[in-house]
Scaffold this active site. Structure first.
Site, PDB file in Angstrom:
ATOM      1  N   ARG A 122      24.859  83.553 -73.631  1.00  8.68           N
ATOM      2  CA  ARG A 122      24.044  84.625 -74.207  1.00  8.68           C
ATOM      3  C   ARG A 122      23.261  85.335 -73.122  1.00  8.68           C
ATOM      4  NH1 ARG A 122      20.032  82.482 -77.082  1.00  8.68           N
ATOM      5  NH2 ARG A 122      19.432  84.540 -77.803  1.00  8.68           N
ATOM      6  N   LYS A 187      19.297  71.430 -73.859  1.00  5.23           N
ATOM      7  CA  LYS A 187      20.387  72.123 -74.548  1.00  5.23           C
ATOM      8  C   LYS A 187      21.664  71.296 -74.590  1.00  5.23           C
ATOM      9  CE  LYS A 187      22.339  76.696 -74.754  1.00  5.23           C
ATOM     10  NZ  LYS A 187      21.919  78.085 -74.662  1.00  5.23           N
ATOM     11  N   ARG A 322       5.337  77.041 -76.591  1.00  6.70           N
ATOM     12  CA  ARG A 322       4.228  77.492 -75.749  1.00  6.70           C
ATOM     13  C   ARG A 322       3.984  76.465 -74.641  1.00  6.70           C
ATOM     14  NH1 ARG A 322       1.894  81.337 -73.450  1.00  6.70           N
ATOM     15  NH2 ARG A 322      -0.369  81.469 -73.596  1.00  6.70           N
TER      16      ARG A 322
HETATM   17  C1  BTN Z   1      24.691  80.319 -74.872  1.00  6.74           C
HETATM   18  O1  BTN Z   1      24.368  80.898 -73.846  1.00  6.74           O
HETATM   19  O2  BTN Z   1      23.931  79.515 -75.416  1.00  6.74           O
HETATM   20  C2  BTN Z   1      26.051  80.541 -75.490  1.00  6.74           C
HETATM   21  C3  BTN Z   1      27.128  79.780 -74.792  1.00  6.74           C
HETATM   22  C4  BTN Z   1      28.491  79.975 -75.417  1.00  6.74           C
HETATM   23  C5  BTN Z   1      29.570  79.319 -74.584  1.00  6.74           C
HETATM   24  C6  BTN Z   1      30.894  79.332 -75.277  1.00  6.74           C
HETATM   25  S1  BTN Z   1      32.084  78.298 -74.484  1.00  6.74           S
HETATM   26  C7  BTN Z   1      33.334  78.946 -75.493  1.00  6.74           C
HETATM   27  C8  BTN Z   1      33.077  80.433 -75.623  1.00  6.74           C
HETATM   28  N1  BTN Z   1      33.662  81.159 -74.527  1.00  6.74           N
HETATM   29  C9  BTN Z   1      32.747  81.733 -73.752  1.00  6.74           C
HETATM   30  O3  BTN Z   1      32.990  82.402 -72.739  1.00  6.74           O
HETATM   31  N2  BTN Z   1      31.515  81.475 -74.223  1.00  6.74           N
HETATM   32  C10 BTN Z   1      31.578  80.674 -75.427  1.00  6.74           C
END
Ligand code: BTN
Length: 327
Positions: A122, A187, A322
């Site tokens: 993201r 995460k 926070r």
């Molecule tokens: C995030 O940043 O939290 C989202 C990560 C999403 C990763 C997945 S792996 C499978 C799919 N292909 C990608 O290139 N991204 C998503």
């Protein structure tokens, strides 16, 4: 199948194989084998090379196979409508499926890869995607109605992922708005939705899910945020084909429910899993940060933040607790 895939498949059980044995099986010289071993190590596979014994993996690896995943899906969900494709390597499973959708009717298809060379995260980040240990899954789904009808879909997809992770035994896995799966603030999985559609539909949606199943220390260092893996949490190896199959099915069930009832059908579950509900949070926005109390989500999946005695809704932003950096 490339030579790297063949060697990894032979070594997958974690037992030693001599360089000579591998060379004979693959029709390569012993130095050719060594080069492939080094390439595998460079992609995140831990391999021991011991004089007189040969090569073995630090830990056995369960490689993904289409047949195995289909078989598990058939047991769990006999009427399952989609196809599953397993790739050894691609730049991004999201990009791969979006590209396929331009020429073929691939709605309902799931795509998994053993590694991604340009995994997307993201907010323009990359998703670190080492070989053979994690799950990188994308699914293409067609929704009636335009993109405006899809608000909250990425949160619903995150609910599907957290449910599968909890079923596996990670009972304290939860969600951070909009779609991070966290355990103790670290995460475990992330979701990236990519939507293509006219304003009044239908929309092709690629839902991409990355789950940290196994993160060797060398890989963990490459990740720019606190991260955790399923195997470190559960202290055992994960059956990756089974896990991937459960994700595929659970996500489909969620899309069906979302198509019929929209995000309102998921609000209660979201609140059950939201790890920061009722807590003091910070939301980073292009115009600056705001601080308030997380009051959950509304009918469209927007974040509700209370400050100055009022509740305000946000459709985007980077949430952190926070006093902690945003994940
Ligand atoms: C995030 O940043 O939290 C989202 C990560 C999403 C990763 C997945 S792996 C499978 C799919 N292909 C990608 O290139 N991204 C998503």
């Amino acid at each position: 199948m490339g030579k790297d895939a063949q060697i990894l498949a032979i070594l997958a059980d974690g037992r030693f194989r001599s360089g000579q044995e591998l060379a004979q099986q693959l029709g390569l010289s012993r130095s050719g084998i060594w080069k492939v071993i080094q390439a595998l190590q460079g992609k995140g596979i831990e391999i021991f090379a011991v004089q007189g014994k040969g090569y073995r993996l630090a830990q056995p690896v369960e490689l993904l196979t289409k047949d195995h995943i289909h078989q598990i899906i058939a047991e769990h969900y006999p009427a399952f409508p989609g196809e599953v494709t397993v790739l050894w390597e691609t730049d991004s499973t999201n990009r791969y499926l979006s590209q396929q959708a331009l020429s073929d009717d691939v709605a309902g298809t799931s795509c998994l890869a053993e590694t991604q060379t340009a995994g997307r995260g993201r907010r323009g980040r990359s998703w670190v995607s080492p070989l053979g240990g994690n799950v990188y899954l994308s699914q293409l789904w067609r929704f009636n109605g335009g993109p405006a009808n899809l608000s909250g879909l990425s949160l619903a997809a995150a609910i599907a992922v957290v449910q599968v992770v909890r079923q596996l035994g990670v009972k304290d896995a939860g969600l951070k708005w909009p779609n991070d799966v966290l355990v103790n603030g670290k995460k475990l999985a992330g979701i990236l939705l990519e939507i293509n559609g006219e304003s009044n539909g239908p929309s092709n949606v690629v839902v991409g899910v990355g789950v940290n199943v196994r993160l060797p220390d060398t890989v963990q260092k490459e990740i720019d945020q606190p991260a955790v893996s399923l195997e470190s949490l559960l202290g055992r190896a994960i059956e990756r084909n089974r896990f991937a199959a459960y994700l595929v099915c659970n996500l489909y069930e969620i899309y069906e429910k979302f198509s019929e009832r929209g995000f309102p059908a998921f609000i209660d579950q979201w609140h059950e899993y939201d790890v920061y509900l009722g807590q003091k949070i910070q939301l980073s926005l292009p115009a600056g940060d705001i601080v308030g109390i997380n009051r959950g989500v509304n009918q469209g999946g927007s974040l509700q933040v209370e400050y100055d005695g009022q509740i305000y809704s946000y459709q985007s932003g980077e949430l952190s607790i926070r006093g902690q950096a945003a994940n």
